[in-house]
Design an enzyme around this catalytic site. Structure first.
Site, short mmCIF file in Angstrom:
data_model
loop_
_atom_site.label_atom_id
_atom_site.label_comp_id
_atom_site.label_asym_id
_atom_site.label_seq_id
_atom_site.Cartn_x
_atom_site.Cartn_y
_atom_site.Cartn_z
N LYS A 193 -16.65 -16.96 -21.99
CA LYS A 193 -15.85 -16.07 -21.14
C LYS A 193 -16.42 -16.20 -19.74
O LYS A 193 -17.56 -15.81 -19.48
CB LYS A 193 -15.92 -14.62 -21.62
CG LYS A 193 -15.12 -13.67 -20.73
CD LYS A 193 -15.41 -12.22 -21.06
CE LYS A 193 -14.80 -11.33 -19.98
NZ LYS A 193 -15.19 -9.91 -20.14
N GLY A 225 -14.64 -1.35 -16.50
CA GLY A 225 -15.26 -0.06 -16.76
C GLY A 225 -14.56 1.13 -16.15
O GLY A 225 -15.03 2.27 -16.29
N ALA A 262 -10.47 -5.88 -19.30
CA ALA A 262 -11.03 -4.95 -18.31
C ALA A 262 -10.07 -3.83 -17.93
O ALA A 262 -8.87 -4.04 -17.72
CB ALA A 262 -11.48 -5.68 -17.05
N ASN A 320 -14.67 -3.00 -23.93
CA ASN A 320 -16.04 -2.68 -24.29
C ASN A 320 -16.35 -1.19 -24.04
O ASN A 320 -16.56 -0.40 -24.96
CB ASN A 320 -17.00 -3.56 -23.51
CG ASN A 320 -18.46 -3.42 -23.91
OD1 ASN A 320 -19.31 -4.19 -23.49
ND2 ASN A 320 -18.80 -2.44 -24.71
N THR A 321 -16.33 -0.81 -22.75
CA THR A 321 -16.79 0.52 -22.36
C THR A 321 -16.05 1.65 -23.07
O THR A 321 -16.66 2.64 -23.49
CB THR A 321 -16.67 0.69 -20.84
OG1 THR A 321 -17.32 -0.39 -20.19
CG2 THR A 321 -17.30 1.98 -20.38
#
Length: 257
Positions: A96, A157, A184, A206-207
Site C-alpha cells: 500500500k 483518521g 481513509a 483502521n481508526t
C-alpha cells in the site's frame, strides 16, 4: 469475489492493525470482521507494539494476507526504500503506497505518488496507491502500472465520511472495470455502506474500529455495512426524486365517499 492482482478475496473489508488496545483485541476484531487482508506499517511494527515475531505469529494464526504500507513517508525515496524493506520483512510483493504531501491533512503528494508507483511497479510490486479522488491522477497511476486504486473519502483518521460523493461516483463511472477501494476517513458503518452503494469494490479502515469503545463489535458492524452496501448496489438502488410517487396505484381502485 473481489480480485486484486490475481488474488480472489471473499471479504470486501480491509482492516488496519494500528492503535488497538492489545494484540488480543486486534485478533478478535480481525476475526469478527471476516477480513482476509490486514495492513501494517513497517515503521510502526519496528517501533513497538505488536512487532516482529509476535506480529507474524499473530498473522499466521489468523490466516490473513498482509498488505504492508509506507505510512509516514513524505518523499519518493523514503517510500520506495520502505517498500523494498517491507517486501523483505513480510515476504510479499503487495504494497500500500503512501507518499504524504501535507502534514495537517495527510493528503497524498500525488506527483511523488505517481513517480514512486512507477518505480515499484517496474520492480514487480503489486501497488495499492493511496490517492485522491482526482481522475487525472488516477489515469497517471494506471499508466504507472497500478491495477488497483485506493481513493480517500476524507483525511486519514478524520471519521468525516465521504466529503465528495460526486467525485467518488465519477471515479466509479470512469473506471468501471478497475478494482476501487475507498481508503481513509470512514468513521461509521453507514459511511462504509454509502460508498459501497456507489459501486466501490471494498473499503479499507483502521481508526474507526481500533479506537471504538468496543473494537470487536465495531468490526462486526462494519463488515455487515460493507456487505449491505455492496448488495444494495447490485440490486439496483432507486434514485432520489423531487416529487412524491405513490407506492400504491389509485387507478382502478374503489373510491369511498
Amino acid at each position: 469475489m473481489l480480485a486484486c492482482y490475481g488474488v480472489e478475496l471473499s471479504s470486501r473489508l480491509f482492516l488496519g492493525t494500528a492503535q488497538y488496545p492489545s494484540p488480543a483485541v486486534l485478533a478478535d476484531a480481525v476475526r469478527a470482521s471476516g477480513t482476509e487482508v490486514v495492513t501494517v506499517s513497517l515503521r510502526r511494527e519496528t517501533a513497538g507494539g505488536v512487532s516482529g515475531g509476535g506480529f507474524w505469529s499473530l498473522v499466521r494464526e489468523l490466516g490473513v494476507r498482509v498488505l504492508p504500507n509506507t505510512a509516514g513517508c513524505h518523499s519518493v525515496k523514503e517510500a520506495v526504500t520502505t517498500a523494498r524493506m517491507a517486501r523483505e520483512v513480510f515476504s510479499t510483493d503487495w504494497i500500500k503506497l503512501e507518499v504524504i504531501g501535507n502534514h495537517d491533512t495527510l493528503q497524498p503528494d500525488v506527483f511523488g505518488l505517481v513517480e514512486a508507483a512507477r518505480i515499484l511497479s517496474d520492480e514487480g510490486f503489486s501497488v495499492f496507491p493511496y490517492t485522491t479522488d482526482d481522475l487525472v491522477v488516477a489515469e497517471r497511476l494506471l499508466d504507472a502500472g497500478c491495477r488497483v486504486l485506493m481513493p480517500w473519502c476524507a483525511p486519514i483518521g478524520s471519521a468525516a465520511g465521504p466529503l465528495n460523493p460526486s467525485a467518488l461516483k465519477a471515479m466509479r463511472a470512469h473506471f468501471p472495470d478497475m478494482p476501487l477501494i475507498v481508503d481513509a476517513g470512514l468513521g461509521r458503518p453507514s459511511h462504509a455502506a454509502a460508498v459501497m452503494e456507489l459501486g466501490f469494490d471494498a473499503v479499507l479502515l483502521n481508526t474507526a474500529v481500533a479506537r471504538a469503545g468496543d473494537p470487536v463489535a465495531m468490526a462486526r458492524a462494519f463488515a455487515r455495512a460493507v456487505e449491505a452496501g455492496y448488495e444494495a448496489f447490485r440490486a439496483g438502488i432507486l434514485e432520489p426524486r423531487e416529487t412524491a410517487v405513490p407506492s400504491t396505484p389509485v387507478i382502478g381502485k374503489a373510491v369511498f365517499s
